[in-house]
Write an enzyme that holds these catalytic residues in place. Structure first.
Site, mmCIF file in Angstrom:
data_model
loop_
_atom_site.group_PDB
_atom_site.id
_atom_site.type_symbol
_atom_site.label_atom_id
_atom_site.label_comp_id
_atom_site.label_asym_id
_atom_site.label_seq_id
_atom_site.Cartn_x
_atom_site.Cartn_y
_atom_site.Cartn_z
ATOM 1 N N ARG A 104 8.416 -8.826 15.420
ATOM 2 C CA ARG A 104 8.800 -7.253 14.868
ATOM 3 C C ARG A 104 8.061 -6.358 15.477
ATOM 4 O O ARG A 104 6.882 -6.605 15.562
ATOM 5 C CB ARG A 104 8.845 -7.009 13.428
ATOM 6 C CG ARG A 104 9.270 -5.895 12.565
ATOM 7 C CD ARG A 104 9.508 -5.764 11.312
ATOM 8 N NE ARG A 104 9.745 -4.539 11.016
ATOM 9 C CZ ARG A 104 8.987 -3.637 10.472
ATOM 10 N NH1 ARG A 104 7.744 -4.339 9.724
ATOM 11 N NH2 ARG A 104 9.370 -2.594 9.966
ATOM 12 N N ASP A 132 0.905 5.191 1.991
ATOM 13 C CA ASP A 132 0.340 5.914 3.087
ATOM 14 C C ASP A 132 -0.672 7.159 2.555
ATOM 15 O O ASP A 132 -0.038 7.948 1.647
ATOM 16 C CB ASP A 132 1.273 6.388 4.238
ATOM 17 C CG ASP A 132 1.932 5.172 4.856
ATOM 18 O OD1 ASP A 132 1.248 3.903 4.810
ATOM 19 O OD2 ASP A 132 2.972 5.398 5.502
ATOM 20 N N HIS A 138 0.759 -1.173 -0.103
ATOM 21 C CA HIS A 138 -0.037 -0.147 0.056
ATOM 22 C C HIS A 138 0.730 1.503 -0.109
ATOM 23 O O HIS A 138 2.251 1.206 0.254
ATOM 24 C CB HIS A 138 -0.731 0.144 1.299
ATOM 25 C CG HIS A 138 -0.120 0.194 2.672
ATOM 26 N ND1 HIS A 138 0.591 -0.957 3.114
ATOM 27 C CD2 HIS A 138 0.040 1.120 3.380
ATOM 28 C CE1 HIS A 138 1.013 -0.182 4.090
ATOM 29 N NE2 HIS A 138 1.101 0.905 4.376
ATOM 30 N N HIS A 188 4.910 0.077 -0.317
ATOM 31 C CA HIS A 188 5.580 -0.670 0.935
ATOM 32 C C HIS A 188 4.794 -1.736 1.319
ATOM 33 O O HIS A 188 3.487 -1.817 1.437
ATOM 34 C CB HIS A 188 6.157 0.402 1.879
ATOM 35 C CG HIS A 188 5.235 1.220 2.595
ATOM 36 N ND1 HIS A 188 4.758 2.474 2.043
ATOM 37 C CD2 HIS A 188 4.723 1.114 3.875
ATOM 38 C CE1 HIS A 188 3.781 2.626 3.046
ATOM 39 N NE2 HIS A 188 3.885 2.122 3.900
#
Ligand code: GA4
Length: 323
Positions: free
Chosen positions: A265, A200, A198, A255
């Site tokens: 993570r 942002d 996607h 990204h």
């Protein structure tokens, strides 16, 4: 200074490129030019010597880790994310899913202190950690936006940062937790994705992660580049609103986050956004007879509505293109 990044993580169909790493302690006009170049070429770069105190970053990280370590029944009390609150595997409202859990909060101080009650046993401590972190990354975000204004030689160099500093700014903060997967193996395209491809929607995103890999950015030619993690750096992403205001000169970067590590993570993102009633349109400096407006003016609230009515990976800025 542009430092070539170390070799990428193991992954298929990716390429090793030198992701720009910009040292913010260097000469201002040189940095401004490097940042604009990185935003044109990648829509992405990393910053070092950013000035956000380690202690402030560490406190939010600790708060995030202790929240995600709670039993699911406890975490659900802060959910569902609609869009704010605790979310697990669901992203947005249109069926997108990922192998993660998260906290998504509006940066408005009143909203943070209200939400904190359902998130932490010590809401004051939690809300202070979040508020201090927001203050630190907002400053960094505005500093970078002013450097972009300078690098683009805009008449009004603070046109972007003013939107973020506005008390009615619609900026949000997100803490993502990608649980560890059992085996270390080569990433497979069929693996469940952590957070799908996607861009942002906002102006600028400032991300910090722990030392676990997973983030990848997509180059203009479609190749995916793994971003080596470094907890001392911040990653900076151009968002759709900045692409529109610069009439397409700066590129909002696509990204994604993959899950393929033995260790969990944790990433923390600040999404710098305009106020809901702000108008987004190509700046007069960025428009000329040779470069006519690519996008029609739209309000931030209109753009957000479009984003939430579509799927995560949709190219929502296309809806606002002129022809
Ligand atoms: C992507 C960037 C931010 O994480 C976010 C996301 C939002 C959400 O998770 O609620 C969105 C997504 C993001 C873009 C399209 C819409 C909205 C999920 C979704 C499917 C908080 C944001 O502002 O937009």
């Amino acid at each position: 200074m542009v430092v070539p990044s170390p070799s990428p993580i193991r992954s298929k169909k990716t390429k090793a490129v030198g992701i720009p790493v910009i040292d913010l302690s260097l000469n201002r006009s040189a940095i401004a030019e490097l940042i604009v170049n990185a935003c044109e070429d990648y829509g992405f770069f990393k910053v070092v010597n950013h000035g956000v105190p380690k202690e402030i970053i560490g406190r939010l990280e600790e708060e995030g880790l202790s929240f995600f370590a709670k039993p699911s029944s406890e975490k659900q009390k802060a959910g569902p994310a609609s869009p704010f609150g605790y979310g697990c595997k669901n992203i947005g409202f249109n069926g997108d899913r990922g192998e993660l859990e998260y906290l998504l909060l509006h940066t408005n101080p009143v909203s943070i202190s209200e939400r904190s009650k359902a998130i932490s046993n010590d809401p004051t401590e939690f809300s202070c950690a979040v508020t201090d972190y927001i203050q630190g990354v907002r400053e960094l975000c505005c500093e970078i936006l002013d450097l972009i204004g300078e690098g683009l030689w805009l008449q009004d160099k603070m046109v972007f940062s003013r939107m973020i500093r506005d008390v009615h700014s619609d900026s949000v903060i997100r803490v993502n937790h990608y649980p560890a997967v059992k085996d270390v193996k080569e990433w497979d395209p069929c693996d469940p994705i952590g957070f799908g491809e996607h861009s942002d929607p906002q102006i600028l995103t400032i991300l910090r992660s722990n030392d676990v890999p997973g983030l990848q950015i997509r180059l203009r030619d479609g190749l995916w580049v793994p971003v080596p993690p470094d907890p001392t750096e911040f990653c900076v992403f151009v968002g759709d609103a900045l692409e529109a205001m610069t009439n397409g000169r700066l590129m909002s970067v696509r990204h994604r986050a993959l899950t393929s590590s033995v260790k969990a993570r944790l990433s923390m993102m600040y999404f710098g956004a305009p106020p809901l009633n702000a108008w987004i349109s190509p700046l007069p400096d960025m428009v000329s007879p040779q470069k006519p407006s690519l996008y029609r003016p739209f309000s931030w609230v209109e753009y957000k509505k479009a984003a939430y009515s579509l799927r995560l990976g949709d190219r929502r800025l296309d809806l606002f293109k002129i022809n």
